[in-house]
Design a protein around this motif. Structure first.
Motif, mmCIF file in Angstrom:
data_model
loop_
_atom_site.group_PDB
_atom_site.id
_atom_site.type_symbol
_atom_site.label_atom_id
_atom_site.label_comp_id
_atom_site.label_asym_id
_atom_site.label_seq_id
_atom_site.Cartn_x
_atom_site.Cartn_y
_atom_site.Cartn_z
ATOM 1 N N LYS A 216 0.834 -1.196 0.000
ATOM 2 C CA LYS A 216 0.000 0.000 0.000
ATOM 3 C C LYS A 216 0.871 1.249 0.000
ATOM 4 C CE LYS A 216 -4.494 1.251 1.780
ATOM 5 N NZ LYS A 216 -5.590 0.888 2.715
ATOM 6 N N ALA A 217 2.004 1.194 0.743
ATOM 7 C CA ALA A 217 2.924 2.336 0.799
ATOM 8 C C ALA A 217 3.522 2.617 -0.577
ATOM 9 C CB ALA A 217 4.036 2.062 1.817
ATOM 10 N N MET A 218 3.937 1.557 -1.273
ATOM 11 C CA MET A 218 4.507 1.721 -2.616
ATOM 12 C C MET A 218 3.472 2.273 -3.591
ATOM 13 S SD MET A 218 7.698 0.938 -2.629
ATOM 14 C CE MET A 218 9.001 -0.115 -2.021
ATOM 15 N N ALA A 219 2.245 1.792 -3.474
ATOM 16 C CA ALA A 219 1.176 2.278 -4.345
ATOM 17 C C ALA A 219 0.860 3.743 -4.038
ATOM 18 C CB ALA A 219 -0.079 1.417 -4.156
ATOM 19 N N PHE A 220 0.991 4.103 -2.767
ATOM 20 C CA PHE A 220 0.719 5.486 -2.361
ATOM 21 C C PHE A 220 1.746 6.438 -2.968
ATOM 22 C CE2 PHE A 220 0.612 8.974 0.837
ATOM 23 C CZ PHE A 220 -0.725 9.306 0.710
ATOM 24 N N VAL A 221 3.010 5.994 -3.059
ATOM 25 C CA VAL A 221 4.050 6.803 -3.701
ATOM 26 C C VAL A 221 3.709 7.015 -5.173
ATOM 27 C CG1 VAL A 221 6.469 6.827 -4.432
ATOM 28 C CG2 VAL A 221 5.887 6.171 -2.094
ATOM 29 N N ASP A 222 3.226 5.962 -5.831
ATOM 30 C CA ASP A 222 2.809 6.094 -7.239
ATOM 31 C C ASP A 222 1.651 7.079 -7.363
ATOM 32 O OD1 ASP A 222 4.728 4.267 -7.997
ATOM 33 O OD2 ASP A 222 3.362 2.541 -7.929
ATOM 34 N N LEU A 223 0.737 7.069 -6.381
ATOM 35 C CA LEU A 223 -0.385 8.008 -6.390
ATOM 36 C C LEU A 223 0.111 9.450 -6.290
ATOM 37 C CD1 LEU A 223 -3.491 8.545 -6.191
ATOM 38 C CD2 LEU A 223 -3.217 8.380 -3.696
ATOM 39 N N MET A 224 1.096 9.654 -5.403
ATOM 40 C CA MET A 224 1.693 10.989 -5.263
ATOM 41 C C MET A 224 2.210 11.496 -6.608
ATOM 42 S SD MET A 224 4.000 10.727 -1.776
ATOM 43 C CE MET A 224 4.678 12.374 -1.910
ATOM 44 N N VAL A 225 2.981 10.652 -7.274
ATOM 45 C CA VAL A 225 3.605 11.040 -8.550
ATOM 46 C C VAL A 225 2.533 11.319 -9.606
ATOM 47 C CG1 VAL A 225 5.118 10.266 -10.412
ATOM 48 C CG2 VAL A 225 5.719 9.770 -8.033
ATOM 49 N N SER A 226 1.493 10.480 -9.638
ATOM 50 C CA SER A 226 0.430 10.657 -10.639
ATOM 51 C C SER A 226 -0.318 11.964 -10.449
ATOM 52 C CB SER A 226 -0.563 9.485 -10.573
ATOM 53 O OG SER A 226 -1.325 9.540 -9.373
ATOM 54 N N ARG A 227 -0.277 12.506 -9.215
ATOM 55 C CA ARG A 227 -0.962 13.768 -8.926
ATOM 56 C C ARG A 227 -0.015 14.964 -8.996
ATOM 57 N NH1 ARG A 227 -5.025 12.298 -3.842
ATOM 58 N NH2 ARG A 227 -6.446 10.938 -5.027
ATOM 59 N N GLY A 228 1.191 14.710 -9.464
ATOM 60 C CA GLY A 228 2.144 15.808 -9.650
ATOM 61 C C GLY A 228 2.883 16.222 -8.401
ATOM 62 N N CYS A 229 2.785 15.422 -7.338
ATOM 63 C CA CYS A 229 3.532 15.711 -6.113
ATOM 64 C C CYS A 229 4.638 14.670 -5.987
ATOM 65 C CB CYS A 229 2.621 15.664 -4.889
ATOM 66 S SG CYS A 229 3.478 16.024 -3.339
ATOM 67 N N TYR A 230 5.843 15.076 -6.302
ATOM 68 C CA TYR A 230 6.935 14.107 -6.318
ATOM 69 C C TYR A 230 7.482 13.898 -4.904
ATOM 70 C CZ TYR A 230 6.651 14.381 -11.320
ATOM 71 O OH TYR A 230 6.187 14.309 -12.622
ATOM 72 N N PRO A 231 7.679 12.631 -4.515
ATOM 73 C CA PRO A 231 8.200 12.350 -3.173
ATOM 74 C C PRO A 231 9.537 13.050 -2.942
ATOM 75 C CG PRO A 231 7.499 10.330 -4.288
ATOM 76 C CD PRO A 231 7.464 11.412 -5.307
ATOM 77 N N ASP A 232 9.772 13.497 -1.720
ATOM 78 C CA ASP A 232 11.055 14.102 -1.376
ATOM 79 C C ASP A 232 11.916 13.067 -0.654
ATOM 80 O OD1 ASP A 232 9.926 13.927 1.143
ATOM 81 O OD2 ASP A 232 9.575 16.082 1.357
ATOM 82 N N ILE A 233 13.074 13.490 -0.186
ATOM 83 C CA ILE A 233 13.993 12.532 0.445
ATOM 84 C C ILE A 233 13.411 11.966 1.731
ATOM 85 C CG2 ILE A 233 15.316 14.240 1.769
ATOM 86 C CD1 ILE A 233 16.665 11.102 -0.079
ATOM 87 N N VAL A 234 12.550 12.745 2.405
ATOM 88 C CA VAL A 234 11.888 12.232 3.616
ATOM 89 C C VAL A 234 10.975 11.065 3.250
ATOM 90 C CG1 VAL A 234 10.301 12.809 5.502
ATOM 91 C CG2 VAL A 234 12.010 14.479 4.767
ATOM 92 N N SER A 235 10.255 11.199 2.147
ATOM 93 C CA SER A 235 9.368 10.116 1.684
ATOM 94 C C SER A 235 10.178 8.844 1.437
ATOM 95 C CB SER A 235 8.655 10.520 0.386
ATOM 96 O OG SER A 235 8.159 11.825 0.429
ATOM 97 N N TYR A 236 11.267 8.985 0.697
ATOM 98 C CA TYR A 236 12.066 7.809 0.350
ATOM 99 C C TYR A 236 12.795 7.231 1.567
ATOM 100 C CZ TYR A 236 11.125 8.606 -4.595
ATOM 101 O OH TYR A 236 10.498 8.741 -5.816
ATOM 102 N N ASN A 237 13.259 8.072 2.463
ATOM 103 C CA ASN A 237 13.903 7.557 3.675
ATOM 104 C C ASN A 237 12.918 6.791 4.546
ATOM 105 O OD1 ASN A 237 16.418 8.522 2.991
ATOM 106 N ND2 ASN A 237 16.273 10.369 4.238
ATOM 107 N N THR A 238 11.660 7.240 4.548
ATOM 108 C CA THR A 238 10.611 6.509 5.272
ATOM 109 C C THR A 238 10.444 5.107 4.685
ATOM 110 O OG1 THR A 238 9.429 8.572 5.766
ATOM 111 C CG2 THR A 238 8.161 6.542 5.896
ATOM 112 N N LEU A 239 10.421 5.034 3.354
ATOM 113 C CA LEU A 239 10.305 3.723 2.686
ATOM 114 C C LEU A 239 11.518 2.848 2.972
ATOM 115 C CD1 LEU A 239 8.850 4.549 -0.849
ATOM 116 C CD2 LEU A 239 7.738 3.242 0.969
#
Length: 561
Positions: free
Chosen positions: A358-381
């Motif tokens: 679900k977390a990985m899919a949520f990151v894809d949702l972010m990108v599809s809406r034009g909000c690109y994950p930042d380093i905090v997002s990726y460090n969380t993953l």
């Protein structure tokens, strides 16, 4: 606190929650000119008379000064600080002395030198330039930024030109930032005695510091003094006080203060409401928060993305992920655009629940809406993947970050290195260490402590000790975590005598042992059959108050009773 609501109770258009719900509902969404060519004087040159030459001398000096100023300005703009410094020195050392360097370029040079930690060089520039408040302000800011507050105070006291409010505000901000509010208030008195009136910025800085040091009631006295001296507070000033009240947990007082603001000629803004809302969220006073958000909308202060981000964050911290998702979906309807701070709490919540798909899919949702994950997002993953035992996936993601437009930072590598060592893959961890160094990232004490722990788990104590020595050679001071890793490795090898030697070295080098240090040593002695020595050490620690009764119930320590 009431039970969380079901999604079925939520409106599709507006979040409306019955009063029994534990979180608030959202209010209804309300061309440059072409330069002319210079005139060409096509007149033959004639020899100048002595009087004409004498008259031309000041013009030549002025032209030389102008040329030097232009050159200095260009050097500073390009960041050639050493060359700019040499130019200033050469102007000051000429015989006869050249005209003083212009204050504008000198102020810029002072600022850049100070930002590079070169306050002594900046002071040389100040001495060589025209006496001007702008240059002195740059030097005062440089001293304050470097923590040289006493030097800044001496400079202000000895200024050959009159300081302005910016001078004093810079010094007061520097003192308050270091917790020296008393000195800052003394500077305020000096400011008044020198005929420089404090402005709203002066008092706002002091009010914020007073709230932190002495509490909001003392700040209220300063606020009254501010008004009495004819300085009208603005909304930024009042927001500082509101925040101070909320920091003390006095949310009701903050709401009352907010209510009375119009009587002082100042209307609350969205920031004002957000400060109080944060206090209400912290206290889990959801119904009060709901009413305040409705009041915001009624008074023309609609919630902004910060309001929504706070609400999402607090809901996620309490495990209310579905309501938080509903809030996220409502944000665009209020004319706001969700940012990474809107998505990251939800991403963290999914990871905490170990819902990695679900977390990985949520990151894809972010990108599809034009909000690109930042380093905090990726460090969380990365953290979640490593904790979930999916270290190989974490490594793959780490190596993809650059292509995703988000270069990994030190904490990214430290997270994956920690995951590898705990998975028994110290060889891969060492390879990742070399990779991060090759990419220009400097490992820190956490990196090396993690590597040492991994080596000790694999009984590679000699390599761990070499890592320890490398840390010292680099000028990094080893922490208790690093010492404990090697102490544990030695005790597991039944080399407690060597562990005790390292413990003595640890003390002599000024590293304070912690509870884990003593546990390792006592258990090491006990496992080697030296129960008497272990009891003596435990007794000594108890008599000195180093450990408490709770400590005595742990592991092998409990066996000594």
């Amino acid at each position: 606190m009431a039970a969380p609501p079901s999604p079925s109770t939520m409106s599709a258009a507006v979040l409306t929650f019955p009063s029994s719900h534990p979180y608030p509902s959202l209010p209804a969404p309300t061309k440059a000119p072409i330069p002319s060519l210079p005139h060409l004087h096509l007149v033959p040159r004639v020899a100048a008379s002595p009087s004409a030459a004498a008259a031309a001398a000041p013009r030549r000096a002025s032209s030389a000064a102008s040329t030097s100023t232009d050159r200095l300005r260009a050097l500073v703009r390009r960041g050639h600080l050493d060359e700019a410094l040499r130019l200033v020195d050469s102007l000051a050392s000429r015989d006869p002395p050249a005209p003083a360097a212009a204050a504008g370029p000198c102020a810029a040079l002072i600022k850049k030198l100070s930002a590079s930690g070169r306050t002594a060089d900046a002071r040389r520039v100040l001495a060589a330039c025209e006496p001007d408040v702008m240059a002195y302000n740059a030097m005062v800011a440089g001293y304050c930024g470097a923590g040289q507050l006493d030097a800044a105070r001496r400079l202000v006291a000895a200024m050959p030109v009159e300081p302005d409010s910016y001078t004093f505000n810079t010094l007061i901000r520097g003192l308050c930032g270091r917790g020296r509010t008393g000195n800052a208030l003394a500077v305020l008195e000096d400011m008044l005695s020198r005929g420089c009136l404090p402005d709203v910025v002066t008092y706002t800085i002091l009010l914020e510091a007073t709230c932190k040091r002495s509490g909001y009631k003392q700040a209220m006295k300063l606020l009254d003094e501010m008004r009495a001296k004819g300085c009208t507070p603005d909304i930024v000033t009042y927001n500082v006080v509101v925040n101070g009240i909320c920091q003390e947990g006095r949310v009701d007082d903050a709401m009352e203060f907010l209510k009375n603001l119009p009587s002082h000629g100042c209307e609350p803004n969205t920031v004002s409401y957000n400060i109080v809302l944060k206090g209400l969220f912290t206290a889990e006073r959801w119904e009060d928060a709901e009413r305040l958000m409705a009041e915001m909308a009624q008074k023309g202060c609609p919630p902004n993305v910060v309001t929504f981000n706070m609400l999402i964050s607090f809901l996620c911290r309490r495990g209310l992920v579905e309501p938080a998702m509903e809030v996220l979906e409502q944000i665009p309807k209020y004319g706001c655009t969700p940012n990474s701070l809107s998505y990251n709490p939800l991403l963290h919540a999914f990871c905490k629940q170990k819902k990695m798909d679900k977390a990985m899919a949520f990151v894809d949702l972010m990108v599809s809406r034009g909000c690109y994950p930042d380093i905090v997002s990726y460090n969380t993953l990365l953290t979640a993947l490593c904790r979930n035992g999916e270290v190989d996936v974490a490594i793959e993601l780490l190596h993809q970050l650059k292509d995703k437009g988000c270069a990994p930072v030190l904490i990214s590598y430290n997270t994956v290195i920690d995951g590898l060592t705990k998975a028994g893959k110290t060889k891969e961890a060492l390879e990742l260490l070399n990779e991060m160094i090759s990419k220009g990232l400097q490992p820190d004490i956490i990196t090396y402590s993690t590597i040492a722990s991994g080596l000790c788990r694999e009984d590679r104590i000699e390599e761990a000790i070499r890592t320890f020595c490398k840390v010292q050679d680099m000028g990094i001071r080893p922490t208790a975590v690093l010492y404990n890793a090697i102490l544990l490795g030695l005790c597991k090898r039944r080399e407690t005598h060597n562990a005790i030697d390292l413990f003595c070295y640890m003390i002599s080098n000024g590293c304070m042992p912690n509870e884990s240090t003593y546990t390792i040593l006592i258990e090491g002695l006990a496992y080697e059959g030296m129960v008497m020595e272990a009891r003596e050490l435990l007794g000594e620690l108890c008599s000195r108050g180093v450990v408490n009764k709770k400590f005595m119930k742990k592991g092998a320590v409990k066996m000594l009773d």
